[in-house]
Scaffold this active site. Structure first.
Site, PDB file in Angstrom:
ATOM      1  N   LYS A 183      35.473  28.389  27.513  1.00 43.52           N
ATOM      2  CA  LYS A 183      35.135  27.243  26.663  1.00 43.52           C
ATOM      3  C   LYS A 183      34.006  26.487  27.319  1.00 43.52           C
ATOM      4  CE  LYS A 183      35.798  24.524  23.192  1.00 43.52           C
ATOM      5  NZ  LYS A 183      34.355  24.754  22.899  1.00 43.52           N
ATOM      6  N   LYS A 202      36.270  21.154  35.203  1.00 47.25           N
ATOM      7  CA  LYS A 202      36.393  20.107  34.190  1.00 47.25           C
ATOM      8  C   LYS A 202      37.502  20.477  33.197  1.00 47.25           C
ATOM      9  CE  LYS A 202      32.499  19.058  32.190  1.00 47.25           C
ATOM     10  NZ  LYS A 202      31.354  18.969  31.243  1.00 47.25           N
ATOM     11  N   LYS A 220      29.658  28.851  29.641  1.00 49.58           N
ATOM     12  CA  LYS A 220      28.515  28.057  29.148  1.00 49.58           C
ATOM     13  C   LYS A 220      27.465  29.023  28.638  1.00 49.58           C
ATOM     14  CE  LYS A 220      27.209  23.695  28.970  1.00 49.58           C
ATOM     15  NZ  LYS A 220      28.043  22.485  28.908  1.00 49.58           N
ATOM     16  N   GLY A 228      28.584  22.459  21.492  1.00 47.13           N
ATOM     17  CA  GLY A 228      27.227  21.969  21.703  1.00 47.13           C
ATOM     18  C   GLY A 228      26.967  21.508  23.126  1.00 47.13           C
ATOM     19  N   ASP A 229      25.717  21.268  23.400  1.00 47.96           N
ATOM     20  CA  ASP A 229      25.260  20.629  24.645  1.00 47.96           C
ATOM     21  C   ASP A 229      23.853  20.129  24.305  1.00 47.96           C
ATOM     22  OD1 ASP A 229      26.130  20.415  27.696  1.00 47.96           O
ATOM     23  OD2 ASP A 229      24.004  20.907  27.730  1.00 47.96           O
ATOM     24  N   ASN A 278      23.357  12.494  22.277  1.00 51.35           N
ATOM     25  CA  ASN A 278      24.744  12.352  21.829  1.00 51.35           C
ATOM     26  C   ASN A 278      25.620  11.581  22.821  1.00 51.35           C
ATOM     27  OD1 ASN A 278      27.626  14.024  22.120  1.00 51.35           O
ATOM     28  ND2 ASN A 278      27.161  13.223  20.097  1.00 51.35           N
ATOM     29  N   SER A 327      37.170  18.994  21.954  1.00 50.81           N
ATOM     30  CA  SER A 327      36.939  20.360  21.451  1.00 50.81           C
ATOM     31  C   SER A 327      38.243  21.153  21.461  1.00 50.81           C
ATOM     32  CB  SER A 327      35.915  21.086  22.331  1.00 50.81           C
ATOM     33  OG  SER A 327      34.597  20.795  21.922  1.00 50.81           O
TER      34      SER A 327
HETATM   35  P1  NDP Z   1      21.205  15.563  23.675  1.00 53.50           P
HETATM   36  O1  NDP Z   1      20.319  16.720  23.409  1.00 53.50           O
HETATM   37  O2  NDP Z   1      21.877  14.909  22.531  1.00 53.50           O
HETATM   38  O3  NDP Z   1      20.428  14.428  24.486  1.00 53.50           O
HETATM   39  C1  NDP Z   1      19.848  14.728  25.693  1.00 53.50           C
HETATM   40  C2  NDP Z   1      19.146  13.500  26.218  1.00 53.50           C
HETATM   41  O4  NDP Z   1      18.754  13.739  27.554  1.00 53.50           O
HETATM   42  C3  NDP Z   1      17.868  13.149  25.454  1.00 53.50           C
HETATM   43  O5  NDP Z   1      17.665  11.778  25.497  1.00 53.50           O
HETATM   44  C4  NDP Z   1      16.814  13.905  26.243  1.00 53.50           C
HETATM   45  O6  NDP Z   1      15.511  13.353  26.126  1.00 53.50           O
HETATM   46  C5  NDP Z   1      17.320  13.755  27.660  1.00 53.50           C
HETATM   47  N1  NDP Z   1      16.904  14.929  28.456  1.00 53.50           N
HETATM   48  C6  NDP Z   1      17.242  16.214  28.230  1.00 53.50           C
HETATM   49  N2  NDP Z   1      16.668  17.036  29.121  1.00 53.50           N
HETATM   50  C7  NDP Z   1      15.951  16.254  29.905  1.00 53.50           C
HETATM   51  C8  NDP Z   1      15.125  16.493  31.022  1.00 53.50           C
HETATM   52  N3  NDP Z   1      14.928  17.742  31.496  1.00 53.50           N
HETATM   53  N4  NDP Z   1      14.541  15.425  31.615  1.00 53.50           N
HETATM   54  C9  NDP Z   1      14.759  14.161  31.150  1.00 53.50           C
HETATM   55  N5  NDP Z   1      15.535  13.870  30.093  1.00 53.50           N
HETATM   56  C10 NDP Z   1      16.106  14.892  29.482  1.00 53.50           C
HETATM   57  O7  NDP Z   1      22.287  16.112  24.720  1.00 53.50           O
HETATM   58  P2  NDP Z   1      23.713  15.512  25.112  1.00 53.50           P
HETATM   59  O8  NDP Z   1      23.708  14.053  24.978  1.00 53.50           O
HETATM   60  O9  NDP Z   1      24.727  16.305  24.379  1.00 53.50           O
HETATM   61  O10 NDP Z   1      23.817  15.937  26.648  1.00 53.50           O
HETATM   62  C11 NDP Z   1      23.412  15.079  27.694  1.00 53.50           C
HETATM   63  C12 NDP Z   1      24.098  15.499  28.977  1.00 53.50           C
HETATM   64  O11 NDP Z   1      25.522  15.414  28.810  1.00 53.50           O
HETATM   65  C13 NDP Z   1      23.842  16.930  29.427  1.00 53.50           C
HETATM   66  O12 NDP Z   1      23.848  16.975  30.833  1.00 53.50           O
HETATM   67  C14 NDP Z   1      25.061  17.689  28.921  1.00 53.50           C
HETATM   68  O13 NDP Z   1      25.302  18.860  29.650  1.00 53.50           O
HETATM   69  C15 NDP Z   1      26.134  16.635  29.152  1.00 53.50           C
HETATM   70  N6  NDP Z   1      27.361  16.772  28.388  1.00 53.50           N
HETATM   71  C16 NDP Z   1      27.343  16.861  27.028  1.00 53.50           C
HETATM   72  C17 NDP Z   1      28.521  16.944  26.329  1.00 53.50           C
HETATM   73  C18 NDP Z   1      28.538  16.939  24.846  1.00 53.50           C
HETATM   74  O14 NDP Z   1      29.638  16.915  24.285  1.00 53.50           O
HETATM   75  N7  NDP Z   1      27.416  16.923  24.154  1.00 53.50           N
HETATM   76  C19 NDP Z   1      29.824  17.031  27.020  1.00 53.50           C
HETATM   77  C20 NDP Z   1      29.741  16.842  28.451  1.00 53.50           C
HETATM   78  C21 NDP Z   1      28.553  16.749  29.093  1.00 53.50           C
HETATM   79  P3  NDP Z   1      14.395  14.137  25.255  1.00 53.50           P
HETATM   80  O15 NDP Z   1      14.842  13.999  23.843  1.00 53.50           O
HETATM   81  O16 NDP Z   1      13.130  13.436  25.579  1.00 53.50           O
HETATM   82  O17 NDP Z   1      14.424  15.560  25.730  1.00 53.50           O
HETATM   83  O1  2IT Z   2      29.543  20.034  29.189  1.00 54.00           O
HETATM   84  C1  2IT Z   2      30.444  20.026  28.323  1.00 54.00           C
HETATM   85  O2  2IT Z   2      31.615  19.776  28.615  1.00 54.00           O
HETATM   86  C2  2IT Z   2      30.059  20.281  26.934  1.00 54.00           C
HETATM   87  N1  2IT Z   2      28.880  20.463  26.653  1.00 54.00           N
HETATM   88  C3  2IT Z   2      31.113  20.363  25.871  1.00 54.00           C
HETATM   89  C4  2IT Z   2      31.797  21.688  25.859  1.00 54.00           C
HETATM   90  C5  2IT Z   2      32.752  21.926  24.715  1.00 54.00           C
HETATM   91  O3  2IT Z   2      33.216  23.065  24.635  1.00 54.00           O
HETATM   92  O4  2IT Z   2      33.024  21.018  23.928  1.00 54.00           O
END
Ligand code: NDP
Ligand code: 2IT
Length: 445
Positions: free
Chosen positions: A90, A114, A126, A165-166, A241, A377
Site C-alpha cells: 500500500k 508508517k 510506492k 495518490g502522492d 493536498n 486509504s
Molecule cells: P501535491 O502535488 O498536492 O503538492 C505538492 C506541493 O509541494 C506543491 O505545493 C509543490 O509545489 C510542492 N513541491 C513538490 N515538489 C517540490 C520540489 N521538488 N521542490 C519544492 N516544492 C515542491 O502533493 P501532496 O500534498 O499530496 O504531497 C506533499 C508531500 O506529502 C509529499 O512529500 C508526499 O509524499 C507527502 N504525503 C502525501 C500524502 C497524501 O495523501 N497526498 C500522504 C502522506 C504524505 P509546485 O506546485 O510548485 O511543484
Molecule cells: O505517503 C503516503 O502515505 C501517501 N502518499 C498515501 C498512501 C496511500 O496509500 O494512501
C-alpha cells in the site's frame, strides 16, 4: 550492535548505488533500532533488517503516450513492492520529473513503517513516474494515466497491491487510473486503488486526511505538554493536498497560518491564509500560488523566499523531501518555534533533525505525523470490501482516533527504551517491531 547496524547501512549503500534518498531513509531507521536488536537478538538471526532493506519486487516500465500535438512521448514508470508482511502493498503514486528508482525506494521503505504504525493491516509500497504534469492538458494527463495503468494493472489487486495518490496524483488522476483498470480487466474492483472520488467508491475524508491527521498528531504532541494549537502562529510549506488541509484544520482549531509556498516562492499573509481562496487557486484553477497575492492585497509573494525564515510557533513541512535544512532548523529555533511536524515524507534533513533536537524543538517524523492519509486509504479499502460507505463524521472520528493511537504508541515506545519525548525513536522502533514480528512468524520468505 552499533557497528553491526553500520555494516548493514554500508551494504545497502553498496548494493544500491546512486540512491542517496534511499540511503538516508534506511539510515534513519537503522540509527534507531540498535536497542531493539539487543533486546530481541532473534531478529538478527532471522536477518529481518537485511530482508527489510531489500524490496520484494521492483518494477520499472516504459510509459508511451501521445501529446496534444500528436508527438510520441516516453516516460518511465515505477512500482516498488517493498514488504507485504502486514498486508497488501500500500502506498501512493508520485508523478514528478525528479522521480527515479531511489525516490520510489525511499518512499516505499518509509511506507513500511508508517503503515505498520497505523495498525490497519497494510504492507509498504510506492510508485510513480518522471512524468511532469505541469502545463499538461486534461487530455494529456488522461492519456498518460491510461498508458501508465496499462502496465501497472498486471501487478495490482485488492489483496496484492493497492496504490493511491502522492505528489501530482489526486482524485482526478486516480479516476483515470481506475477507469483504465476497469476497462482492461472488466472488473469493477474498487478496492484496487484508493483516493477515488466518492462517486466511484472513494471514501469521504480522504482528501482531507493527511493534513487533518498531521494536525491531530500535533494536538496530541502539544496536549502531552499541557499546550494547545489555539493561538499558535504557524508556517506550512507547500500548497498542495497535504498543505491545504493542514492549514484548514490548524485554523479551524484557532491557530493562524501566516505563510505557505510552492516550488517557486512563498506567500505571506499576516492575517492568516484564506483557505477558500487557496483552494480556488490550487484545486479549481490548478494555478500557481503567486495568484494568491494577485487576488488579495494584504498578502505578499516572494519569488525567491525561504519560508523557514518566517517566525512561527509551529512549522509544518508539507511539500517534498529534504526541504528543511540545518540552517533552517537553527533559524526556526532562534525565532521561537516550539514544534516541527512533517506532513511531507522526509522533508527534514538528518542534520536539521539533530539541530531541532539540540534546540529542544519537538519533532514529529512523517512516518507518524502524516500517516493519516494512508490510514484513511485503509478505511476506504474496508468500505470497498464491505460495499458500505461511511459518513464524513465517521471517517474523521476514526482518523482522529488513529492519530491519537499512533502518538501514544510512539510516545510510550520511546519511553520504554529510555528515550522519552523522542518521536523519531518511538516511531521507528514501534513500526519496526510490528513488521518484524509479522516477518518472523511467516518464516524465511
Ligand atoms: P501535491 O502535488 O498536492 O503538492 C505538492 C506541493 O509541494 C506543491 O505545493 C509543490 O509545489 C510542492 N513541491 C513538490 N515538489 C517540490 C520540489 N521538488 N521542490 C519544492 N516544492 C515542491 O502533493 P501532496 O500534498 O499530496 O504531497 C506533499 C508531500 O506529502 C509529499 O512529500 C508526499 O509524499 C507527502 N504525503 C502525501 C500524502 C497524501 O495523501 N497526498 C500522504 C502522506 C504524505 P509546485 O506546485 O510548485 O511543484
Ligand atoms: O505517503 C503516503 O502515505 C501517501 N502518499 C498515501 C498512501 C496511500 O496509500 O494512501
Amino acid at each position: 550492535m552499533g557497528a553491526w547496524v553500520e555494516d548493514i547501512h554500508e551494504e545497502v549503500v553498496d548494493r544500491n548505488p546512486h540512491e542517496p534518498e534511499f540511503h538516508q531513509a534506511v539510515g534513519e531507521v537503522l540509527a534507531c533500532i540498535g536497542p531493539v536488536l539487543e533486546r530481541y537478538p532473534e531478529l538478527v538471526r532471522y536477518k529481518v533488517v537485511q530482508r527489510l532493506c531489500e524490496p520484494d519486487r521492483q518494477i520499472m516500465f516504459r510509459v508511451p503516450w501521445q501529446d496534444d500535438q500528436g508527438e510520441f512521448q516516453i516516460n518511465r514508470g515505477f512500482r516498488v513492492e517493498f514488504n507485504n508482511a502486514l498486508g497488501p502493498y500500500k502506498g501512493g503514486l508520485r508523478f514528478h520529473p525528479s522521480v527515479y528508482l531511489g525516490i520510489v525506494k525511499f518512499l516505499g521503505f518509509e511506507q513500511i513503517f508508517k503503515n505498520s504504525l497505523t495498525d490497519l493491516g497494510i504492507g509498504g509500497g510506492k510508485g510513480g513516474s518522471d512524468f511532469d504534469s505541469k502545463g499538461k492538458s486534461e487530455g494529456e494527463i488522461m492519456r498518460f494515466c491510461q498508458s501508465y495503468m496499462t502496465e501497472l494493472y498486471l501487478h495490482l489487486g485488492e489483496r496484492t497491491d493497492v496504490p493511491a495518490g502522492d505528489i501530482s496524483v489526486g482524485p482526478r488522476e486516480i479516476g483515470y487510473l481506475f477507469g483504465q483498470y476497469k476497462r482492461i480487466t472488466n472488473r469493477y474492483e474498487t478496492g484496487v486503488i484508493t483516493g477515488k472520488d466518492a462517486a466511484i467508491g472513494g471514501t469521504l475524508g480522504r482528501v482531507e486526511a493527511t493534513g487533518y491527521g498531521c494536525v491531530y498528531f500535533i494536538e496530541e504532541m502539544l496536549g502531552a505538554r499541557g499546550q494547545v494549537v489555539e493561538g499558535k502562529t504557524c508556517t506550512v510549506s507547500g500548497s498542495g493536498n497535504v498543505a491545504i488541509y493542514a492549514i484548514e484544520k490548524l485554523q479551524e482549531l484557532g491557530a493562524k497560518v501566516v505563510a505557505c509556498s510552492d516550488s517557486r516562492g512563498v506567500i505571506h499573509d499576516e492575517q492568516g491564509i484564506d483557505v477558500q481562496l487557496l483552494k480556488q487557486i490550487k484545486e479549481e484553477k490548478r494555478a500557481r500560488i503567486s495568484e494568491y497575492a494577485a487576488a488579495l492585497d494584504r498578502a505578499q509573494y516572494t519569488g525567491s523566499g525561504n519560508i523557514w525564515e518566517t517566525p512561527c510557533d509551529l512549522a509544518l513541512p508539507c511539500a517534498t523531501q529534504n526541504e528543511l535544512h540545518e540552517t533552517d532548523a537553527n533559524k526556526l529555533a532562534e525565532n521561537g518555534c516550539i514544534a516541527v511536524a512533517e506532513g511531507a515524507n522526509m522533508p527534514t534533513t538528518p542534520e536539521a533533525v539533530q539541530a531541532l533536537g539540540r534546540a529542544g524543538v519537538i519533532f514529529a517524523p512523517g512516518k507518524a505525523a502524516n500517516a493519516g492519509g494512508v490510514a484513511v486509504s485503509a478505511l476506504e479499502m474496508r468500505q470497498n470490501a464491505g460495499r458500505e460507505p461511511w459518513s464524513f463524521g465517521a471517517v474523521d472520528k476514526a482518523l482522529r482516533a488513529t492519530m491519537k493511537d499512533i502518538h501514544r504508541v510512539c510516545h510510550t515506545t520511546a519511553g520504554e527504551y529510555g528515550l522519552a519525548d523522542d518521536y523519531v525513536y518511538g516511531a521507528n522502533i514501534a513500526g519496526f517491531l510490528k513488521v518484524s514480528r509479522a516477518m518472523v512468524s511467516q518464516g524465511l520468505v
